[in-house]
Design a protein around this motif. Structure first.
Motif, PDB file in Angstrom:
ATOM      1  N   PRO A   1      44.175  36.022  45.965  1.00 49.83           N
ATOM      2  CA  PRO A   1      43.994  37.006  45.642  1.00 49.83           C
ATOM      3  C   PRO A   1      43.576  36.999  44.098  1.00 49.83           C
ATOM      4  N   ASP A   2      42.628  36.372  43.765  1.00 49.49           N
ATOM      5  CA  ASP A   2      42.385  36.109  42.480  1.00 49.49           C
ATOM      6  C   ASP A   2      41.917  37.455  41.446  1.00 49.49           C
ATOM      7  N   SER A   3      41.064  38.164  42.340  1.00 52.75           N
ATOM      8  CA  SER A   3      40.754  39.217  41.396  1.00 52.75           C
ATOM      9  C   SER A   3      41.784  40.251  41.089  1.00 52.75           C
ATOM     10  N   ARG A   4      42.736  40.484  41.934  1.00 55.62           N
ATOM     11  CA  ARG A   4      43.742  41.327  41.813  1.00 55.62           C
ATOM     12  C   ARG A   4      44.777  40.900  40.771  1.00 55.62           C
ATOM     13  N   ALA A   5      45.030  39.304  40.720  1.00 54.76           N
ATOM     14  CA  ALA A   5      46.000  38.964  39.725  1.00 54.76           C
ATOM     15  C   ALA A   5      45.376  39.232  38.314  1.00 54.76           C
TER      16      ALA A   5
ATOM     17  N   PHE B   1      28.098  43.763  39.485  1.00 58.33           N
ATOM     18  CA  PHE B   1      28.938  44.382  38.470  1.00 58.33           C
ATOM     19  C   PHE B   1      28.415  43.987  37.058  1.00 58.33           C
ATOM     20  N   ALA B   2      27.209  43.108  36.898  1.00 54.62           N
ATOM     21  CA  ALA B   2      26.632  43.015  35.507  1.00 54.62           C
ATOM     22  C   ALA B   2      25.913  44.254  35.147  1.00 54.62           C
TER      23      ALA B   2
ATOM     24  N   GLN C   1      33.855  41.375  33.887  1.00 59.13           N
ATOM     25  CA  GLN C   1      33.681  39.930  34.113  1.00 59.13           C
ATOM     26  C   GLN C   1      34.288  39.367  35.540  1.00 59.13           C
ATOM     27  N   ILE C   2      35.619  40.236  35.674  1.00 57.12           N
ATOM     28  CA  ILE C   2      36.337  40.012  37.023  1.00 57.12           C
ATOM     29  C   ILE C   2      35.289  40.703  38.181  1.00 57.12           C
TER      30      ILE C   2
ATOM     31  N   TYR D   1      43.200  33.394  30.971  1.00 53.92           N
ATOM     32  CA  TYR D   1      43.840  33.491  32.282  1.00 53.92           C
ATOM     33  C   TYR D   1      44.090  32.164  33.174  1.00 53.92           C
ATOM     34  N   ARG D   2      45.091  31.677  33.524  1.00 56.24           N
ATOM     35  CA  ARG D   2      45.630  30.325  33.965  1.00 56.24           C
ATOM     36  C   ARG D   2      46.287  30.328  35.312  1.00 56.24           C
TER      37      ARG D   2
END
Length: 289
Positions: free
Chosen positions: A29-33, A278-279, A269-270, A4-5
């Motif tokens: 909005p990184d988690s959604r992307a 979330f772990a 992981q997101i 993911y870049r």
């Protein structure tokens, strides 16, 4: 699947000296992307197409969020504040416009239309929210729900591009991750009295507080002593922490429905980038799949 870049690719569109000098951008909005990219790339779409869609929606959302930072208070301001406001307006316009260029270059004219329609719908929902807030007709639960809807509106339209099984789970995954984002942001706001006005905590007090407390808060929405007193009395931090726990549990329940442990681990992981809880997902997935 390629790495993911999107944040790295987007740097050339968002990193400008003038912006850094005069103002700050909203959280990306990184988690959604990342969620969208991961699901698209796990199916029939080539990584280049998955990357393009994730990038353009990332930029459009950033543009909308940047415009949300522009305050509309009237009155004379110091030159520095006026400059920051102008740059926010221009930056939001620029981020939003880039998706036309990127999609047109790729021949994705239909996607331009779909995203444009989604932007119009998001803006309509915002105007309805602002009107209801002005009329003091918003409950705390509605506040969370509406803000989740505002942040998912652009991303929802890509569900039809996913494989059938993922398409069915995508809405719940998107809403679940986004609700976690919203609640985490409200936890930050409850720790900062200067950001309390109009927050979830504000509407919780307006909903559950006494008549005198509501009157005081409406008249003095930035009075630190009053706000801290109300936060402690109504245990707002604990309420938000419980909302976050419930939201994380809902996402984990959907992750258990995935057919692929590899994909479930990637999505977990997101989640861990949002919150360490979330772990726990690793302890509940079926390792034999």
């Amino acid at each position: 699947m390629n790495a993911y870049r999107i944040p790295e690719i987007a740097k050339k569109y968002v990193e400008y000296d003038m912006i850094r000098k005069h103002t700050e951008l909203p959280a990306f909005p990184d988690s959604r992307a990342r969620l969208l990219y991961t699901l698209l790339a796990s199916g029939k779409h080539p990584s280049e197409r998955s990357e393009l869609y994730a990038l353009v929606v990332w930029l459009v959302q950033l543009g909308l969020d940047t415009h949300d930072l522009v305050d509309n208070h009237s009155g004379k301001r110091p030159e520095r504040e006026m400059r920051a406001r102008q740059i926010l307006v221009l930056a939001g316009n620029y981020f939003s416009s880039r998706f036309y260029h990127l999609l047109s270059q790729a021949g994705q004219i239909e996607m331009v239309r779909r995203i444009s329609n989604a932007v119009c719908e998001v803006n309509r929902l915002k105007m309805n929210l602002y009107t209801r807030m002005k009329q003091r007709k918003v409950t705390a639960d509605e506040y969370i729900g509406i803000h989740t809807e505002l942040k998912t509106g652009l991303f929802e339209l890509f569900g039809s591009l996913l494989d059938e099984r993922l398409s069915a789970l995508y809405p719940d995954l998107l809403r679940g991750f986004t609700r976690c984002e919203v609640v985490l942001n409200e936890l930050e706001r409850v720790e900062s009295p200067g950001q309390f006005e109009g927050s979830w905590g504000y509407w919780r007090i307006m909903q559950d507080g006494t008549e005198d407390e509501r009157r005081q808060l409406a008249q003095h929405p930035r009075e630190e002593g009053l706000i801290r007193q109300l936060i402690a009395k109504y245990n707002l931090r604990a309420q938000l922490t419980e909302l976050l726990r419930q939201s994380i549990a809902q996402v984990q329940a959907v992750l258990r429905l995935l057919d692929s442990d590899k994909l479930a681990a990637e999505l977990a992981q997101i989640g861990r980038k949002l919150h360490p809880s979330f772990a726990l997902q690793h302890a509940v997935t079926n390792e034999t799949r």
